[in-house]
Design an enzyme around this catalytic site. Structure first.
Site, PDB file in Angstrom:
ATOM      1  N   CYS A 113       0.842  -1.199   0.000  1.00 39.32           N
ATOM      2  CA  CYS A 113       0.000   0.000   0.000  1.00 39.32           C
ATOM      3  C   CYS A 113       0.880   1.254   0.000  1.00 39.32           C
ATOM      4  O   CYS A 113       1.557   1.511  -0.994  1.00 39.32           O
ATOM      5  CB  CYS A 113      -0.975  -0.038   1.175  1.00 39.32           C
ATOM      6  SG  CYS A 113      -2.427   1.024   0.946  1.00 39.32           S
ATOM      7  N   HIS A 156      -3.664  -5.699   1.318  1.00 41.05           N
ATOM      8  CA  HIS A 156      -3.426  -5.962   2.732  1.00 41.05           C
ATOM      9  C   HIS A 156      -3.879  -7.376   3.065  1.00 41.05           C
ATOM     10  O   HIS A 156      -4.822  -7.906   2.469  1.00 41.05           O
ATOM     11  CB  HIS A 156      -4.221  -4.982   3.604  1.00 41.05           C
ATOM     12  CG  HIS A 156      -3.699  -3.592   3.580  1.00 41.05           C
ATOM     13  ND1 HIS A 156      -2.510  -3.230   4.175  1.00 41.05           N
ATOM     14  CD2 HIS A 156      -4.225  -2.456   3.046  1.00 41.05           C
ATOM     15  CE1 HIS A 156      -2.329  -1.924   4.012  1.00 41.05           C
ATOM     16  NE2 HIS A 156      -3.337  -1.432   3.325  1.00 41.05           N
TER      17      HIS A 156
END
Length: 488
Positions: A339, A436
């Site tokens: 991310c 994630h």
């Protein structure tokens, strides 16, 4: 089995702490699993949470990771109503305000204090909606029950308990010391109407002979009238469950042959991404903090998620980690960015709208991937599954406000829902993407570590939740908690 309803909602009980990090989140999770085992439909709820450790819900919102774990313990899917107000710190004085799963605003601490009273109706709305079809509501407070300086606009502790008309059990952590003063002091600071809501307390994280605490129980009873509802011995396996927020340092450890170092950024987010690695017997996992050098013998260095990409990119450089990364790559090491960490590995990160910092900010990235990122107002919140280039399945969630493009995206790190995600450098030693939770995918994780892992992480979490429920059932008066929730 259906419990009798109490007033405007089913039986409900709130667990407030004498302070932060006393174990409220795991206590609620364990109780949820224990009461589900008795045939009850349990719903966890936390009016307000402050954490950069968040989870995506089945209805496309985001909530605190602790509430997602509690939902799992209750054997239901997480929904945004379980945590209607989530504060995600972006600086020392400001946070992103997420309401019922969606970003509402960025606010300073003072601005949020003024905003809170307007949020109480939405918190109560979520509570009532979640209560439909429930046999038992387990509500978690935030911070300390007696934060009297914040009481006027409180929606997290006694302010919510009063508005929803539910009673409260105090949770106190004996492991940190001062537990008697914490309980009695909380009682002394509360006004009479709020004292009346306190129905007892639970001592958490006890080590040693519990009979030695009997004089303290008698003293607390004499000073406050409160009953001890349980003395819970320390539960070591709690370390295998996701932590709620940064109040608890991310879990490293291990002495395995594969050495992985994670940069502990100042606004690090979703650090439970690494829990499966911490549980691997073949891994040595370390979180490298400010002022520490990245280890020279690491096989992998991972840049994690962050709530403030540009600010944490500057923080990374201030620690000298950019120099350490260069040396690591010269030695043949590998780097992964997740991310925001993926964004940092590119050529540039731009924030034209000022969503994470000053408007118009553009930062030079680390330059290891030929990609550029623009942070945008649209936030991606989605559970997703796919494959790595070798065909190993992955699953997890995306939670980001940026779009990343560039030549290295032609070599995607993953394929998610049929589309490419992330990028890999031309030499294959630097990679990153937006997924994630990818290390919860057992086959991917085993391949990432070089093969040979037989850890089933999801099964491990389930065993720990079952063990926690049994642990609490042996040391907490569950029947009395049900009576208090039903106001019998």
């Amino acid at each position: 089995m259906k419990s009798p309803c109490s007033g405007r909602h089913p039986p409900a009980l709130m667990f407030q702490g004498t302070g932060s990090d006393v174990g409220k989140s795991l206590l609620v999770a364990g109780l949820a699993r224990a009461f589900v085992g008795r045939g009850l439909a349990v719903r966890p709820f936390k009016p307000q949470n402050m954490s950069n450790n968040a989870a995506v819900t089945k209805d496309g919102g985001e909530i605190g990771r602790a509430q997602a774990l509690q939902a799992r313990a209750a054997r239901i899917a997480p929904v945004a109503d379980m945590n209607p107000v989530l504060l995600k710190p972006q600086s020392d004085v400001g946070a992103q305000v997420v309401v019922q799963g969606r970003v509402l605003a960025n606010a300073s601490a003072r601005d949020y204090y003024a905003l809170k009273p307007t949020l109480l109706p939405r918190v109560l709305e979520s509570f009532q909606r979640l209560a439909q079809g429930a046999d038992l509501m387990l509500v978690e407070g935030a911070g300390a029950a007696a934060e009297v300086n914040l009481r006027a606009a409180d929606i997290a502790n006694m302010g919510f308990a009063e508005a929803a008309d539910i009673d409260v059990v105090l949770v106190a952590d004996i492991d940190r010391g001062g537990v008697i003063a914490a309980i009695v002091g909380t009682w002394e600071l509360l006004p009479p109407a709020e004292r009346a809501r306190l129905k007892g307390y639970v001592i958490n994280k006890f080590r040693g002979d519990a009979s030695l605490f009997t004089p303290a129980v008698e003293l607390i009873k004499a000073r406050t009238g409160l009953d001890c509802l349980g003395i819970v011995p320390f539960f070591p396996d709690a370390a295998l469950l996701p932590a709620e927020d940064g109040a608890t340092a991310p879990k490293g450890g291990g002495s395995g042959a594969v050495k992985i170092a994670v940069t502990r950024l100042s606004r690090m987010a979703n650090f439970d991404d690494f829990d499966p690695l911490a549980a691997e017997p073949g891994v040595t996992l370390s979180f490298v903090g400010p002022g520490q050098a990245l280890p020279g013998d690491a096989d992998w260095i991972i840049l994690p998620g962050s709530k403030a990409t540009i600010a944490d990119l500057a923080f990374l450089r201030a620690q000298g980690w950019d120099i350490d990364l260069a040396a690591h790559l010269r030695r043949g090491g590998k780097v992964l960015g997740i991310c925001a960490g993926f964004q940092m590995l590119g050529k540039s990160v731009a924030d034209p709208l000022g969503l994470e910092g000053p408007a118009g900010s553009v930062a030079e990235g680390l330059g290891y991937l030929e990609v550029d990122t623009v942070i945008s107002a649209e936030k991606t919140l989605v559970e997703v599954a796919g494959f790595d280039p070798a065909g190993h399945p992955v699953h997890g969630y995306e939670m980001h406000m940026g779009r990343t493009d560039g030549p290295d995206c032609a070599r995607p790190f993953l394929t998610l829902a049929g589309r490419p995600d992330g990028a890999v450098s031309s030499d294959g030693r630097v990679m990153g993407g937006y997924l994630h939770g990818l290390f919860s995918s057992d086959r991917f994780r085993s391949a990432f570590l070089g093969g040979g892992s037989d850890l089933a992480h999801d099964a491990l979490v389930e065993r720990v939740l079952d063990g926690l429920a049994a642990h609490l059932a042996g040391h907490v008066d569950l029947d009395r908690l049900l009576q208090l929730a039903s106001r019998d």
